[in-house]
Design a protein around this motif. Structure first.
Motif, mmCIF file in Angstrom:
data_model
loop_
_atom_site.group_PDB
_atom_site.id
_atom_site.type_symbol
_atom_site.label_atom_id
_atom_site.label_comp_id
_atom_site.label_asym_id
_atom_site.label_seq_id
_atom_site.Cartn_x
_atom_site.Cartn_y
_atom_site.Cartn_z
ATOM 1 N N ARG A 128 0.970 10.062 -8.513
ATOM 2 C CA ARG A 128 -0.129 10.267 -7.555
ATOM 3 C C ARG A 128 -0.560 11.728 -7.560
ATOM 4 O O ARG A 128 -1.758 12.029 -7.532
ATOM 5 N N VAL A 146 6.507 -0.782 -2.100
ATOM 6 C CA VAL A 146 5.472 -0.119 -2.910
ATOM 7 C C VAL A 146 5.813 -0.240 -4.388
ATOM 8 O O VAL A 146 4.948 -0.526 -5.230
ATOM 9 N N LEU A 147 7.096 -0.037 -4.732
ATOM 10 C CA LEU A 147 7.520 -0.163 -6.119
ATOM 11 C C LEU A 147 7.313 -1.574 -6.647
ATOM 12 O O LEU A 147 6.869 -1.775 -7.781
ATOM 13 N N LEU A 199 6.475 7.689 -8.419
ATOM 14 C CA LEU A 199 5.191 7.321 -7.826
ATOM 15 C C LEU A 199 4.485 8.548 -7.260
ATOM 16 O O LEU A 199 3.257 8.677 -7.366
ATOM 17 N N PRO A 244 -1.748 -4.105 -6.932
ATOM 18 C CA PRO A 244 -0.972 -3.092 -6.212
ATOM 19 C C PRO A 244 -1.409 -2.854 -4.772
ATOM 20 O O PRO A 244 -0.638 -2.332 -3.965
ATOM 21 N N ARG A 275 5.109 -3.776 -5.656
ATOM 22 C CA ARG A 275 3.685 -4.027 -5.859
ATOM 23 C C ARG A 275 3.169 -3.296 -7.090
ATOM 24 O O ARG A 275 2.255 -3.769 -7.780
ATOM 25 N N ALA A 276 3.731 -2.127 -7.368
ATOM 26 C CA ALA A 276 3.282 -1.346 -8.519
ATOM 27 C C ALA A 276 3.530 -2.072 -9.833
ATOM 28 O O ALA A 276 2.874 -1.790 -10.840
ATOM 29 N N GLU A 277 4.459 -3.010 -9.828
ATOM 30 C CA GLU A 277 4.785 -3.762 -11.042
ATOM 31 C C GLU A 277 3.891 -4.971 -11.239
ATOM 32 O O GLU A 277 4.010 -5.670 -12.240
ATOM 33 N N ASP A 334 -1.803 6.573 -11.851
ATOM 34 C CA ASP A 334 -1.380 6.345 -10.475
ATOM 35 C C ASP A 334 -1.341 4.846 -10.218
ATOM 36 O O ASP A 334 -2.381 4.186 -10.127
ATOM 37 N N LEU A 335 -0.139 4.302 -10.097
ATOM 38 C CA LEU A 335 0.015 2.859 -9.927
ATOM 39 C C LEU A 335 -0.410 2.383 -8.545
ATOM 40 O O LEU A 335 -0.576 1.175 -8.324
ATOM 41 N N THR A 336 -0.555 3.306 -7.586
ATOM 42 C CA THR A 336 -0.896 2.926 -6.220
ATOM 43 C C THR A 336 -2.375 3.125 -5.887
ATOM 44 O O THR A 336 -2.818 2.769 -4.805
ATOM 45 N N PRO A 348 -0.425 2.071 -0.786
ATOM 46 C CA PRO A 348 -1.421 1.452 -1.679
ATOM 47 C C PRO A 348 -2.554 0.778 -0.913
ATOM 48 O O PRO A 348 -2.715 -0.441 -0.935
#
Length: 363
Positions: free
Chosen positions: A336, A33-34, A332, A42, A36-38, A188-190, A89
């Motif tokens: 969220r 998840v981390l 994260l 995502p 993909r957040a970059e 929210d990055l996800t 995500p």
């Protein structure tokens, strides 16, 4: 009035929880998840395929005769609890709940079947912050062609079909490939948000916008509380586990009285949130009286946002230095929680709704 609700989880719901948690344990680890957040993408399409097609969970709220599972909001809430625990995500809330509820109100069987299969992702083009019953922007419509800009649309980048409210009062289905979707900066990055721009884009009228949007946002706000519950429960569980292992002055940090008090307070809040979230899901599942469902949803959301944020803040603080790093996933959860606290109406807006629904006059 409905009968006394049973807020305990049934055997079937516990089995569903176990299956979803096992699947997420295998396919949705924190490191992934981390990572993909970059990136600029995502969303996890493989996870969505497993969840929606492999497990058939995209169609929980869709009747069996239309290709769905014919389940209720209680089962959908269990899924969202687990997705919240994993900050997964995937566009489950936006497609399998929000867009699906709008289509159920409109009665579009073709689109419902496509969303239930999981092979099509639907997104209601209403900003994430809009509360049930509140006004929202709509685009212009001339001869079935839509023009305008809508901002703050959650998961628009993952959509195959957009459900767009128009100024003529209709709700239109639009092929997402025909729209311009521009990513916005999202806390929210996800669950990214985007601007949707339509310029003479062809749309198919599927029903009246007002009742469809109201129903969709009410279900969204009610089931969002389940996601917030899962998030808060993860934060509390992880913090307790960390404090049992962490030592200071040759003593377990979790044994310090001040920290025990903070954990006890967080536990009480999570327990109360579970009751409010379960009541909202159960009331939505029962159908029936709209005012009763609106009250249950408003109560849940008035409470859920602050509790989830506090639980995530406590997790970050009590994890000490490691909690402040990018490598630890707690940030994260805090992001969220913060984003969820203003999604589908702020706690203040829901408190005002509760006051209005029960006839409580302001001082």
């Amino acid at each position: 009035m409905s009968t006394q609700p049973d807020l305990l989880y049934s055997e079937e719901e516990e089995a569903l929880r176990a299956a979803v948690r096992d699947m997420l344990g295998d396919h949705c680890d924190a490191a992934g998840v981390l990572a993909r957040a970059e990136t600029d993408a995502p969303h996890d399409p493989e996870l969505w395929k497993t969840l929606a097609e492999g497990m058939g969970l995209a169609g929980l709220l869709v009747p069996e005769e239309l290709g769905g599972q014919g389940a209720t909001h209680r089962e959908a809430a269990v899924v969202l609890e687990e997705l919240g625990r994993a900050v997964a995500p995937v566009p489950y809330l936006t497609s399998a709940v929000v867009a699906t509820e709008a289509l159920l109100e409109c009665g579009d069987e073709t689109l419902l079947g496509r969303l239930a299969s999981g092979r099509t992702v639907g997104v209601l083009a209403v900003a994430l912050h809009v509360a049930p019953g509140a006004g929202h922007p709509a685009v212009r419509q001339v001869d079935g062609r839509l023009s305008g800009e809508l901002t703050g649309i959650a998961d628009a980048a993952a959509a195959d079909v957009l459900l767009v409210p128009a100024q003529d009062g209709g709700l239109y289905a639009v092929d997402a490939r025909a729209a311009t979707v521009t990513a916005q900066t999202s806390l929210d990055l996800t669950r990214p948000v985007a601007t949707v721009t339509l310029d003479g884009t062809e749309g198919r009228r599927i029903g009246e916008a007002a009742p469809a949007v109201r129903r969709a946002l009410r279900a969204a706000a009610g089931l969002l509380a389940a996601e917030q519950l899962g998030l808060a429960d993860w934060a509390l569980t992880e913090t307790v586990g960390y404090l049992k292992e962490r030592k200071q002055f040759n003593r377990q940090v979790g044994g310090f009285q001040a920290l025990k008090h903070r954990l006890a307070q967080s536990w009480l809040e999570v327990v109360h949130l579970r009751a409010a979230a379960r009541n909202a899901a159960d009331t939505l599942a029962q159908g029936g009286d709209d005012a009763e469902a609106e009250l249950a949803v408003a109560v849940a959301q008035a409470y859920a946002g602050p509790v989830a944020v506090r639980a995530a803040e406590e997790a970050l603080q009590l994890h000490g230095g490691i909690g402040m790093t990018w490598e630890h996933p707690v940030h994260l959860y805090l992001k969220r929680a913060k984003a969820d606290s203003i999604a589908y109406g702020t706690p203040g807006a829901h408190r005002a709704a509760v006051a209005e629904l029960v006839g409580l006059q302001a001082p």
